[in-house]
Scaffold this motif. Structure first.
Motif, PDB file in Angstrom:
ATOM      1  N   GLY A 163       0.657  -1.250   0.100  1.00  0.00           N
ATOM      2  CA  GLY A 163       0.000   0.060  -0.117  1.00  0.00           C
ATOM      3  C   GLY A 163       0.940   1.396  -0.003  1.00  0.00           C
ATOM      4  O   GLY A 163       0.568   2.057  -0.623  1.00  0.00           O
ATOM      5  N   LEU A 164       1.973   1.232   0.810  1.00  0.00           N
ATOM      6  CA  LEU A 164       2.589   2.344   0.924  1.00  0.00           C
ATOM      7  C   LEU A 164       3.645   2.705  -0.451  1.00  0.00           C
ATOM      8  O   LEU A 164       3.995   3.779  -0.669  1.00  0.00           O
ATOM      9  CB  LEU A 164       3.776   2.295   2.121  1.00  0.00           C
ATOM     10  N   PHE A 165       4.154   1.538  -0.927  1.00  0.00           N
ATOM     11  CA  PHE A 165       5.180   1.713  -2.142  1.00  0.00           C
ATOM     12  C   PHE A 165       4.501   1.375  -3.378  1.00  0.00           C
ATOM     13  O   PHE A 165       4.262   0.427  -3.575  1.00  0.00           O
ATOM     14  CB  PHE A 165       6.439   0.858  -1.729  1.00  0.00           C
ATOM     15  N   ARG A 166       4.309   2.474  -4.269  1.00  0.00           N
ATOM     16  CA  ARG A 166       3.603   2.347  -5.454  1.00  0.00           C
ATOM     17  C   ARG A 166       4.200   1.424  -6.283  1.00  0.00           C
ATOM     18  O   ARG A 166       3.620   0.580  -7.110  1.00  0.00           O
ATOM     19  CB  ARG A 166       3.754   3.771  -6.087  1.00  0.00           C
ATOM     20  N   ARG A 167       5.582   1.201  -6.398  1.00  0.00           N
ATOM     21  CA  ARG A 167       6.350   0.502  -7.452  1.00  0.00           C
ATOM     22  C   ARG A 167       6.193  -1.072  -6.991  1.00  0.00           C
ATOM     23  O   ARG A 167       6.100  -1.914  -7.778  1.00  0.00           O
ATOM     24  CB  ARG A 167       7.905   0.828  -7.440  1.00  0.00           C
ATOM     25  N   LEU A 168       6.215  -1.328  -5.649  1.00  0.00           N
ATOM     26  CA  LEU A 168       6.184  -2.575  -5.167  1.00  0.00           C
ATOM     27  C   LEU A 168       4.531  -3.095  -5.591  1.00  0.00           C
ATOM     28  O   LEU A 168       4.558  -4.166  -5.974  1.00  0.00           O
ATOM     29  CB  LEU A 168       6.231  -2.524  -3.623  1.00  0.00           C
ATOM     30  N   ASN A 169       3.588  -2.143  -5.447  1.00  0.00           N
ATOM     31  CA  ASN A 169       2.393  -2.537  -6.007  1.00  0.00           C
ATOM     32  C   ASN A 169       2.314  -3.015  -7.163  1.00  0.00           C
ATOM     33  O   ASN A 169       1.672  -3.973  -7.727  1.00  0.00           O
ATOM     34  CB  ASN A 169       1.447  -1.369  -5.664  1.00  0.00           C
ATOM     35  N   TYR A 170       2.728  -2.228  -7.987  1.00  0.00           N
ATOM     36  CA  TYR A 170       2.739  -2.492  -9.677  1.00  0.00           C
ATOM     37  C   TYR A 170       3.425  -3.654  -9.849  1.00  0.00           C
ATOM     38  O   TYR A 170       3.168  -4.493 -10.582  1.00  0.00           O
ATOM     39  CB  TYR A 170       3.744  -1.330 -10.536  1.00  0.00           C
ATOM     40  N   LEU A 171       4.759  -3.981  -9.052  1.00  0.00           N
ATOM     41  CA  LEU A 171       5.394  -5.260  -9.457  1.00  0.00           C
ATOM     42  C   LEU A 171       4.579  -6.346  -8.986  1.00  0.00           C
ATOM     43  O   LEU A 171       4.623  -7.416  -9.771  1.00  0.00           O
ATOM     44  CB  LEU A 171       6.642  -5.091  -8.481  1.00  0.00           C
ATOM     45  N   LEU A 172       3.819  -6.246  -7.889  1.00  0.00           N
ATOM     46  CA  LEU A 172       3.222  -7.642  -7.297  1.00  0.00           C
ATOM     47  C   LEU A 172       1.777  -7.917  -7.894  1.00  0.00           C
ATOM     48  O   LEU A 172       1.190  -8.757  -7.820  1.00  0.00           O
ATOM     49  CB  LEU A 172       3.103  -7.414  -5.886  1.00  0.00           C
ATOM     50  N   ASP A 173       1.308  -6.488  -8.317  1.00  0.00           N
ATOM     51  CA  ASP A 173      -0.202  -6.503  -8.909  1.00  0.00           C
ATOM     52  C   ASP A 173      -0.638  -7.834  -9.646  1.00  0.00           C
ATOM     53  O   ASP A 173      -1.380  -8.289  -9.364  1.00  0.00           O
ATOM     54  CB  ASP A 173      -0.297  -5.407  -9.449  1.00  0.00           C
TER      55      ASP A 173
END
Lengths: 277, 264, 272
Positions: free
Chosen positions: C103-113
């Motif tokens: 939730g906090l790190f946008r790029r991690l979200n993109y990576l795992l989405d």
């Protein structure tokens, strides 16, 4: 779009100055996530960092899939699993939506159903499998029933909730124009319940699939779950994961289908700010 | 254009309810007596919570169980006795403007085709021509209120009940809509009972302003507005207008002080 | 209400415990409960349904009393309870951390989405055979199944919660030059707590499904095993007793989470 301009860490992303990379960041990272993981899995497995015995590797899974689709028995399994899923899920839709609308509309019906609905909903209905097998045997019917039980509650509960939370103002409008109860139901209650029903339908897909898989793993002679079980008994993890992949695909197709349905039924809603396609 | 018939007569209307949380009895309306001649534009102003919206709901039949009598003109053959213009527009978000405006007629059992044909001239009249197929979220607040007004007018009501229809609009839109309402009213020739808590809005629009007390509501004063019609917006800056506004504000301010509420 | 009815509160029960509305809910709820139970018993007594399929309330009661007084059921409860507590605890720990990070790190979200979407659509019970291959048939396998079944809903809920914090509150915090940690503690965390608790509630349900499925497929103890064994012995009453135990567990846990929810939701206006 205000939310996307201000990411969760509170950092302002300046609009208008987005380069190509920034505007495609989501896609690029997503691709990188998929490809990176698959590459790590494949080469890690070849290099012995990842246990091939336990986790197989992507190319092996694809190879197993290619072998599998040439076997007639595989298609019999696919047909059985699909039949169970569609019949169970379909039956749940046909029964849960009208019943949910009814129970929400008549307060006393809801009160009477509440204790049972609450109890049955908090029950792992999958645990009924042994009884269902006793009742209808090892055939498709038992899996259809399990899938149905999973999806039915997932759909009926949001449906009831949707009817109960219809905006008072809209009911007042209809009443003030002298709308009949039938018309109030058709023009106010039903449309405003649609988003809730769609939520239920989405949850229902997952529940029905869980029912099909568990049912087939537990007691069946045919179906993709049986294929997974046989593969696991023979320690063929590539074939096993190919089977899991098929269930994932079924789920993805189902969820996408619901999304389209939602889009069609929700034309009257503004497109959510910051929502990504 | 005040006719000889009486459009609305209320005698000894009294209303109370049991508060569900504290289970205390709350008297919302102590007593309302009023008479509105046909064709008149009457505003009901008062502090918030004084029961003015409650009274409107009683007239509209949304609330029953009141004490006292309400008499309305019998509707014309294809008309309706009353129609409500709701606060916050309350357009059905799942229907287009056209379907929303023709809703009242459909409720009377008219076919969709005929209802929509009859709704079209009213959509034009309120200035929404070309927006028939839009969904409510695609309209501005002012446009939503225009559709809301058209929806009430389609059923050809003997009396139009308006429940703070402009309360949620920004100040400029609000002024424009007031002028628009007067233009439409001059065309439609309806008796109007208009609820508002804005004094200048009430004076600007009305033939008569009824001032209500704080809860439990009753009518404190019945003030005729003798300003000439048609009225332009700049009439709000004339001394006559300001004097009327001051007089009404005095009445309401006394109410607020008497009930220990800080100035609204 | 007419003025006649205004006098009503005075006529109410002196204790004022039961208003009309809750009692109507109670009355119809009880009617529904009793009617279904009665119909079930009657249908079974009159042999309208096969006892081996639907059993009957009285038979289930007898089975429950027998297995409780003989103590047969308790080891099963202990085994399932251990698997459940360990698996759910682990899922909470990892799920909350993962959800907050995504939730906090946008790029991690993109990576795992894409992976999260795929997992969302997968009936993860299909992985149980693989888990058995990897972890064997002992406690670990069951803990892992519970973990996998429940972690996903927890992660996704927490993730949604972090994003649910309205941008305007972040702006307020920022305008007061709140530090990153301060913003997290005063805006992100309170805004995401309700979502976290929803995730926990969903997770408790999924975890129970995990226990049952894992024990069905490979076990020699636990409530799932008890249900499966009695199913194959055609002891239907015991099967239902086991299921009811799980249902009670689900209700109790759900209610527990709801109590916590109410504690954290005091600032939210009551919707009536």
């Amino acid at each position: 779009m205000s939310r996307s301009l201000n990411d969760a860490s509170g950092r302002r992303v300046r609009p208008g100055r987005l380069g190509w990379f920034d505007s495609h960041a989501r896609l690029l990272y997503g691709l990188f996530g998929i490809v990176g993981f698959l590459v790590f899995w494949e080469f890690g497995s070849r290099a012995g960092i990842v246990s091939e015995y336990f986790f197989s590797r992507p190319t092996a899974i694809i190879e197993a899939g290619i072998v599998e689709v040439q076997i007639p028995r595989f298609w019999v399994d696919v047909q059985a699993s699909l039949t169970e899923f569609i019949a169970g899920y379909g039956l749940a839709i046909v029964l849960a939506i009208p019943l949910g609308l009814l129970a929400g509309w008549y307060r006393r019906v809801q009160y009477a159903l509440d204790p049972w609905l609450n109890f049955l909903n908090s029950l792992p209905r999958i645990a009924l499998l042994p009884v269902i097998v006793i009742a209808v045997g090892l055939g498709l019917a038992s899996k259809i029933l399990v899938a149905f039980l999973g999806a039915f509650f997932a759909i009926i509960i949001p449906t009831i909730q949707g009817v109960r939370t219809v905006d008072r103002r809209y009911l007042d409008v209809a009443t003030s124009f002298g709308a009949s109860r039938r018309r109030v139901f058709l023009t106010v209650v039903a449309p405003s319940t649609v988003p809730f029903i769609v939520t239920g339908l989405r949850l229902g897909i997952a529940r029905a699939l869980i029912g099909v898989v568990t049912g087939e793993l537990y007691a069946a002679t045919v179906g993709l779950g049986v294929m997974i079980k046989f593969a696991s008994d023979a320690l063929q993890t590539d074939r096993l994961l190919f089977g899991v992949l098929l269930f994932t695909l079924t789920g993805l197709v189902g969820v996408e289908g619901i999304r389209r349905l939602e889009k069609y039924f929700q034309r009257w809603r503004p497109i959510k700010a910051g929502a990504n396609p | 254009m005040t006719g000889t018939r009486t459009a609305l007569q209320a005698r000894g209307v009294r209303f109370g309810y049991v508060d569900p949380t504290s289970s205390e009895v709350l008297l919302a309306i102590e007593r309302i007596d009023l008479e509105i001649p046909e064709g008149q534009f009457v505003s009901l102003v008062g502090p918030s919570g004084c029961g003015k919206s409650t009274f409107l709901k009683i007239v509209n039949g949304l609330l029953s169980n009141h004490e006292g009598e309400i008499e309305l003109l019998a509707p014309k053959a294809k008309g309706s006795a009353h129609a409500m213009v709701f606060q916050d527009a309350a357009l059905f978000p799942w229907y287009s403007v056209l379907s929303n405006v023709s809703y009242g007629l459909m409720c009377q059992g008219m076919s969709k085709k005929e209802a929509q044909a009859r709704a079209m001239p009213l959509i034009k009249m309120v200035g929404l021509a070309g927006f028939e197929s839009k969904y409510p979220y695609q309209l501005s607040g002012g446009m939503q209120q225009r559709a809301n007004l058209a929806r009430a007018l389609t059923v050809d009501p003997e009396i139009l009940l308006m429940d703070e229809p402009f309360a949620a609009l920004d100040a400029q839109t609000r002024e424009l809509m007031q002028a628009e309402l007067l233009r439409i009213w001059a065309q439609a020739r309806k008796t109007v009972l208009f609820i508002t808590h804005q004094i200048d809005e009430a004076i600007y629009l009305s033939d008569r302003v009824l001032v209500m007390s704080a809860r439990p509501g009753r009518i404190l004063a019945d003030i005729p507005v003798d300003l000439p019609r048609p009225r332009e917006l700049h009439i709000k800056r004339t001394p006559e207008f300001v004097a009327l506004a001051d007089r009404i504000w005095e009445l309401i301010a006394t109410q607020l002080h008497a009930h220990g509420q800080p100035g609204a | 209400m007419t003025l006649g009815s205004l006098a009503r509160p005075a006529n109410r029960s002196p204790l004022g415990l039961l208003g009309w509305r809750p009692s109507e809910r109670l009355v119809f709820g009880l009617i529904g409960f009793v009617v279904v139970l009665g119909a079930w018993e009657a249908a079974s007594q009159l042999k309208l349904v096969k006892k081996v399929v639907l059993s009957s309330p009285s038979l289930i009661w007898d089975a429950a009393i027998t297995d409780i007084s003989s103590g047969v059921i308790f080891p099963h409860i202990a085994v399932s309870g251990t698997e459940y507590v360990l698996g759910l605890g682990l899922a909470l720990l990892v799920g909350v951390l993962l959800g907050l990070s995504i939730g906090l790190f946008r790029r991690l979200n993109y990576l795992l989405d894409p992976w999260l979407s795929a997992l969302y659509a997968t009936p993860t019970v299909a992985l149980v055979p693989l888990i058995i291959i990897i972890f064997g048939i002992g406690l670990e396998a069951k803990v892992v199944v519970v973990f996998i079944e429940s972690i996903f809903v927890i992660t996704v809920s927490v993730m949604a919660g972090v994003r649910a914090a309205d941008a305007v509150y972040h702006d307020v915090a920022q305008s007061f030059r709140a530090s990153g940690w301060m913003r997290f503690r005063t805006v992100t965390l309170p805004a995401s707590t309700p979502y976290l608790l929803t995730g926990v509630r969903l997770g408790t349900g999924r975890g129970i499904v995990g226990v049952v499925v894992a024990e069905f497929l490979t076990s020699n103890s636990g409530i799932g095993f008890y249900i499966g064994l009695n199913g194959s012995l055609l002891q239907t009453a015991r099967v239902y007793f086991g299921i009811i135990l799980l249902g009670i567990l689900g209700l109790v846990l759900g209610e527990l989470v709801r109590v916590v929810e109410r504690r954290f939701e005091r600032w939210r206006p009551q919707i009536n």
